[in-house]
Scaffold this motif. Structure first.
Motif, PDB file in Angstrom:
ATOM      1  N   GLY A  41       0.827  -1.195   0.000  1.00 26.05           N
ATOM      2  CA  GLY A  41       0.000   0.000   0.000  1.00 26.05           C
ATOM      3  C   GLY A  41       0.859   1.242   0.000  1.00 26.05           C
ATOM      4  O   GLY A  41       2.098   1.169   0.049  1.00 26.05           O
ATOM      5  N   PRO A  42       0.229   2.405  -0.049  1.00 25.71           N
ATOM      6  CA  PRO A  42       0.990   3.660  -0.033  1.00 25.71           C
ATOM      7  C   PRO A  42       1.640   3.905   1.317  1.00 25.71           C
ATOM      8  O   PRO A  42       1.312   3.264   2.317  1.00 25.71           O
ATOM      9  N   ALA A  87       8.809  -9.973  15.152  1.00 22.23           N
ATOM     10  CA  ALA A  87       8.775  -9.783  13.702  1.00 22.23           C
ATOM     11  C   ALA A  87       7.478 -10.326  13.114  1.00 22.23           C
ATOM     12  O   ALA A  87       6.878  -9.722  12.208  1.00 22.23           O
ATOM     13  N   GLY A  88       7.017 -11.462  13.626  1.00 22.24           N
ATOM     14  CA  GLY A  88       5.771 -12.017  13.137  1.00 22.24           C
ATOM     15  C   GLY A  88       4.558 -11.221  13.576  1.00 22.24           C
ATOM     16  O   GLY A  88       3.548 -11.152  12.863  1.00 22.24           O
ATOM     17  N   ARG A  89       4.647 -10.601  14.730  1.00 22.48           N
ATOM     18  CA  ARG A  89       3.500  -9.884  15.310  1.00 22.48           C
ATOM     19  C   ARG A  89       3.258  -8.533  14.652  1.00 22.48           C
ATOM     20  O   ARG A  89       2.112  -8.136  14.442  1.00 22.48           O
ATOM     21  N   HIS A  90       4.323  -7.823  14.285  1.00 21.98           N
ATOM     22  CA  HIS A  90       4.195  -6.432  13.845  1.00 21.98           C
ATOM     23  C   HIS A  90       4.524  -6.286  12.360  1.00 21.98           C
ATOM     24  O   HIS A  90       5.659  -6.527  11.937  1.00 21.98           O
ATOM     25  N   GLU A  91       3.543  -5.852  11.586  1.00 17.01           N
ATOM     26  CA  GLU A  91       3.756  -5.665  10.153  1.00 17.01           C
ATOM     27  C   GLU A  91       4.865  -4.647   9.877  1.00 17.01           C
ATOM     28  O   GLU A  91       5.580  -4.755   8.888  1.00 17.01           O
ATOM     29  N   GLY A  92       4.988  -3.645  10.761  1.00 17.47           N
ATOM     30  CA  GLY A  92       6.011  -2.636  10.541  1.00 17.47           C
ATOM     31  C   GLY A  92       7.405  -3.216  10.442  1.00 17.47           C
ATOM     32  O   GLY A  92       8.251  -2.706   9.693  1.00 17.47           O
ATOM     33  N   LEU A  93       7.683  -4.294  11.195  1.00 20.12           N
ATOM     34  CA  LEU A  93       9.009  -4.905  11.160  1.00 20.12           C
ATOM     35  C   LEU A  93       9.205  -5.790   9.934  1.00 20.12           C
ATOM     36  O   LEU A  93      10.334  -6.180   9.644  1.00 20.12           O
ATOM     37  N   LEU A 204      -3.518   0.421  14.619  1.00 21.66           N
ATOM     38  CA  LEU A 204      -3.457   0.064  13.207  1.00 21.66           C
ATOM     39  C   LEU A 204      -2.028  -0.217  12.753  1.00 21.66           C
ATOM     40  O   LEU A 204      -1.102   0.511  13.131  1.00 21.66           O
ATOM     41  N   PRO A 205      -1.828  -1.239  11.895  1.00 23.55           N
ATOM     42  CA  PRO A 205      -0.536  -1.392  11.238  1.00 23.55           C
ATOM     43  C   PRO A 205      -0.376  -0.306  10.175  1.00 23.55           C
ATOM     44  O   PRO A 205      -1.359   0.339   9.770  1.00 23.55           O
ATOM     45  N   PRO A 206       0.841  -0.089   9.691  1.00 23.23           N
ATOM     46  CA  PRO A 206       1.088   1.051   8.799  1.00 23.23           C
ATOM     47  C   PRO A 206       0.221   1.081   7.544  1.00 23.23           C
ATOM     48  O   PRO A 206      -0.240   2.158   7.148  1.00 23.23           O
ATOM     49  N   VAL A 207       0.007  -0.059   6.877  1.00 21.43           N
ATOM     50  CA  VAL A 207      -0.786  -0.052   5.646  1.00 21.43           C
ATOM     51  C   VAL A 207      -2.195   0.455   5.916  1.00 21.43           C
ATOM     52  O   VAL A 207      -2.753   1.249   5.149  1.00 21.43           O
ATOM     53  N   ASP A 208      -2.797   0.002   7.013  1.00 27.06           N
ATOM     54  CA  ASP A 208      -4.146   0.453   7.356  1.00 27.06           C
ATOM     55  C   ASP A 208      -4.155   1.911   7.804  1.00 27.06           C
ATOM     56  O   ASP A 208      -5.110   2.655   7.533  1.00 27.06           O
ATOM     57  N   LEU A 209      -3.101   2.326   8.496  1.00 29.31           N
ATOM     58  CA  LEU A 209      -3.002   3.730   8.899  1.00 29.31           C
ATOM     59  C   LEU A 209      -2.917   4.633   7.674  1.00 29.31           C
ATOM     60  O   LEU A 209      -3.547   5.695   7.625  1.00 29.31           O
ATOM     61  N   SER A 318       1.027   1.511  17.812  1.00 29.66           N
ATOM     62  CA  SER A 318       1.385   1.007  16.489  1.00 29.66           C
ATOM     63  C   SER A 318       2.902   1.020  16.334  1.00 29.66           C
ATOM     64  O   SER A 318       3.561   2.020  16.627  1.00 29.66           O
ATOM     65  N   VAL A 319       3.456  -0.110  15.895  1.00 26.71           N
ATOM     66  CA  VAL A 319       4.901  -0.175  15.651  1.00 26.71           C
ATOM     67  C   VAL A 319       5.149   0.336  14.241  1.00 26.71           C
ATOM     68  O   VAL A 319       5.116  -0.391  13.247  1.00 26.71           O
ATOM     69  N   THR A 320       5.350   1.620  14.181  1.00 28.75           N
ATOM     70  CA  THR A 320       5.653   2.318  12.949  1.00 28.75           C
ATOM     71  C   THR A 320       6.266   3.641  13.359  1.00 28.75           C
ATOM     72  O   THR A 320       6.505   3.883  14.541  1.00 28.75           O
ATOM     73  N   THR A 321       6.534   4.502  12.412  1.00 27.18           N
ATOM     74  CA  THR A 321       7.002   5.844  12.753  1.00 27.18           C
ATOM     75  C   THR A 321       5.865   6.824  12.547  1.00 27.18           C
ATOM     76  O   THR A 321       5.225   6.841  11.500  1.00 27.18           O
ATOM     77  N   THR A 322       5.558   7.586  13.562  1.00 31.15           N
ATOM     78  CA  THR A 322       4.576   8.664  13.446  1.00 31.15           C
ATOM     79  C   THR A 322       5.303  10.002  13.529  1.00 31.15           C
ATOM     80  O   THR A 322       4.757  10.989  14.016  1.00 31.15           O
ATOM     81  N   SER A 323       6.536  10.008  13.060  1.00 30.71           N
ATOM     82  CA  SER A 323       7.436  11.134  13.294  1.00 30.71           C
ATOM     83  C   SER A 323       7.052  12.362  12.476  1.00 30.71           C
ATOM     84  O   SER A 323       7.550  12.583  11.378  1.00 30.71           O
ATOM     85  N   GLN A 324       6.147  13.117  13.023  1.00 33.05           N
ATOM     86  CA  GLN A 324       5.782  14.412  12.476  1.00 33.05           C
ATOM     87  C   GLN A 324       5.611  15.358  13.656  1.00 33.05           C
ATOM     88  O   GLN A 324       5.017  15.001  14.667  1.00 33.05           O
ATOM     89  N   ASP A 325       6.131  16.537  13.519  1.00 34.95           N
ATOM     90  CA  ASP A 325       6.075  17.487  14.618  1.00 34.95           C
ATOM     91  C   ASP A 325       4.649  17.960  14.879  1.00 34.95           C
ATOM     92  O   ASP A 325       3.896  18.236  13.947  1.00 34.95           O
ATOM     93  N   ALA A 326       4.309  18.077  16.139  1.00 30.50           N
ATOM     94  CA  ALA A 326       3.262  19.006  16.538  1.00 30.50           C
ATOM     95  C   ALA A 326       3.985  20.324  16.809  1.00 30.50           C
ATOM     96  O   ALA A 326       5.041  20.351  17.437  1.00 30.50           O
TER      97      ALA A 326
END
Length: 595
Positions: A41-42, A87-93, A204-209, A318-326
């Motif tokens: 996904g995107p 690794a099996g649990r988290h799509e991000g990895l 949510l995993p990254p694809v769904d997010l 969620s095991v992903t990066t949400t790295s955007q500033d507030a």
């Protein structure tokens, strides 16, 4: 400086400490894993933001790391089993980012199965400070850019002593993890080793997010965030620490880490929260902003809050990066501290709501707005409160000083891409904050004084309401000193002399005069007179040339509101009225939109 976030651990480069362990052997183990379905996904907005940095920045600056202690008696097989389970649990990895060479990824691919490697460093014995040694191993693994299209996003080193696991040292690709994600994985790793069953995934995993972000509601949220940022960029101070000794944020500085551990601070924060009826996090943010604005001599505090965008349940774990500033813009013009705390609550929520955006479009907007305004937005101040994360990061539970009534310790120098960065690791039972302050605007004594002043402010706020005009007396922190020629223009502290010097360089040494016009009840306006002689020049060209120099110019430079071109300088070039009497060749503003 850019609004690119700095989250998780400390994301600045620090040279590993020179440990010399006893005899080691190195082996590499390949571990197979299997998870759910193969998906594609995107990118999420956070992934796109960090991938932009990964492709541009030094990997030692952008990659992140962590150290996970292994309980005594744990086998190497148990460690690899736990890593396999994660690794099996988290799509991000299990995510890579396929893209042709020379291009940036636009998609993410989730593997259903695959392998990763574990490098095992076995020692006869560890150095005297084994935790610090493990930290140096993890930090060293940050070197080298992750191959986004194919590499497993964790570099794993298992440190053992005579075959017995002691630590797992990890480096992460910032495209799949941030500080919160590392903390979640650390917590789950410990629970797996303890034989606990992990609960079902709730975020949510990254694809769904990414799908949520691309929905009509998600796109409206992104548009609202861009409008929020644009308002601040058009009206807020372009640099918090605008003062004669300051440097623009376009160049990094080496700054030493100073760490405060204070039970006094912990008690004071709890007391101030009880007295004001606001959460400790809000009180601490109010105190931080009050003291930053006071020290900078500003009417407002603009601070990036990188860990702010996990407040929604769908991304909290969620095991992903949400790295955007507030981006928090807090007006501190209130009579006393209690009123500021009340104002902070709403301002923080507003900043959090506007921390999801298309980073490419944000950059386009920043470039457009700063060109129109003739400025350069400096990400001068970053406040990263990770005290509420589900597990401690940076191994803070293993560090000394937990019983300190109050102590300050210094660490080694690090590259600082901003002027002031703070990590709050704990607020109870002690206040534990690390600060990196640019030496161009903070001496070591001033950096220490800022942290101790923060504790003094909290103690005063726990006892009663604190008048804002008393901050210097209460905290011992003195405002920035500026000469009489400095003035506020468009909400920014500006030095007309610095504008004249920079504009002169921009137009290849042509004579320049900066006139300050102060109308009653209005902010001053700057008019630039340029004697261009036979040199072909337009106001727009002068503005573009100046704007190109501003990011690397000295502090206090903002483009004039108007450019007036004349043929030759007057006989008395130091007199503004002499310039005004000259015949005008051309005049106008280089700004495509008035501010």
């Amino acid at each position: 400086m850019t609004p690119t976030p700095a989250v998780g651990k400390d994301t600045m480069h620090q040279n590993p400490q020179p440990f010399t362990p006893t005899t080691t052997t190195t082996t590499t183990t390949t571990v197979a894993y299997a998870g759910g379905d193969e998906r594609r996904g995107p990118l999420t907005m956070g992934q796109a933001n960090m991938i932009r940095c990964i492709l541009r920045d030094d990997p030692t600056h952008i990659n992140i790391h962590d150290v996970w202690p292994v309980p005594e008696g744990t086998s190497s097989a148990a460690v690899t089993d736990a890593l396999r389970a994660l690794a099996g649990r988290h799509e991000g990895l299990r995510t890579t980012f396929p893209h042709p060479p020379g291009s940036a990824p636009v998609d993410q691919a989730v593997a259903a199965e695959g392998t990763f490697t574990v490098t095992v460093l076995d020692h006869a014995e560890l150095p005297a400070d084994p935790a610090e040694y493990a930290e140096s191993v993890a930090r060293a693994a940050r070197a080298g850019r992750f191959a986004l299209e194919r590499e497993f996003p964790m570099r794993i080193t298992l440190i053992t002593v005579n075959g017995q696991p002691a630590y797992v040292a990890l480096a992460f690709s910032h495209a799949v993890a941030d500080g919160s994600a590392m903390a979640i994985l650390r917590e789950e790793f410990a629970e797996l080793l303890a034989g606990k069953e992990l609960p079902g995934l709730t975020s949510l995993p990254p694809v769904d997010l990414a799908a949520v972000e691309a929905s009509p509601a998600g796109l409206r949220k992104s548009e609202a965030s861009l409008r929020y940022w644009e308002r601040i960029l058009r009206t807020g101070p372009q640099e918090m620490f605008a003062e004669p000794r300051g440097r623009r944020p376009g160049t990094d500085e080496e700054a030493r880490q100073v760490t405060l551990r204070s039970r006094r601070g912990g008690r004071a924060l709890a007391g101030a929260a009880r007295r004001t009826g606001h959460p400790e996090a809000t009180v601490l943010m109010a105190a931080w902003c009050a003291l930053v604005a006071h020290r900078a001599g500003q009417d407002s505090c603009v601070t990036a809050v990188p860990s702010a965008n996990r407040f929604h349940a769908r991304v909290a774990r969620s095991v992903t990066t949400t790295s955007q500033d507030a981006l928090l813009h807090l007006d501190v013009r209130v009579p006393a501290f209690d009123a500021l705390v009340s104002r902070t609550w709403g301002a923080v929520l507003n900043a959090y709501r506007h921390s999801q955006f298309d980073s490419v479009r944000l950059w386009e907007m920043i470039d457009r707005v700063t060109a129109e305004r003739g400025s350069h937005f400096g990400r001068d101040v970053v406040f990263n409160d990770v005290s509420a994360l589900p597990a401690p990061i940076l191994g803070t539970e293993a560090q000394d000083g937990d019983d300190a009534e109050q102590e300050l310790t210094w660490g080694p120098p690090q590259a600082l891409p901003t002027r002031m960065l703070a990590f709050t690791y704990r607020t109870t039972p002690q206040l534990h904050i690390s600060l990196w302050a640019a030496p161009s605007v903070f001496t070591p004594e001033e950096a220490e004084g800022f942290l101790t002043g923060l504790v003094l402010l909290l103690e005063a706020a726990a006892a009663g309401d604190v008048p804002m005009e008393a901050l210097a007396e209460v905290t011992g922190v003195r405002p920035a000193e500026r000469g009489p020629d400095w003035l506020r223009v468009d909400g920014c502290w500006v030095s007309p002399d610095a504008v004249r010097e920079t504009l002169g360089r921009a137009v290849d040494g042509l004579p320049v005069r900066i006139q300050v016009t102060e109308a009653s009840g209005a902010e001053p306006h700057l008019t630039a007179y340029i004697a261009c002689g036979e040199t072909p020049l337009t106001p727009a060209e002068a503005h573009r040339a100046l704007t190109a120099l501003i990011p690397a110019a000295g502090s206090g430079v903002l483009a004039p509101h108007r450019y007036v071109l004349v043929e030759n300088p007057p006989a008395e070039p130091d007199r503004s009225d002499a310039w005004r009497r000259l015949n005008t060749i051309d005049e106008g503003t280089g700004r495509s939109r008035q501010v």
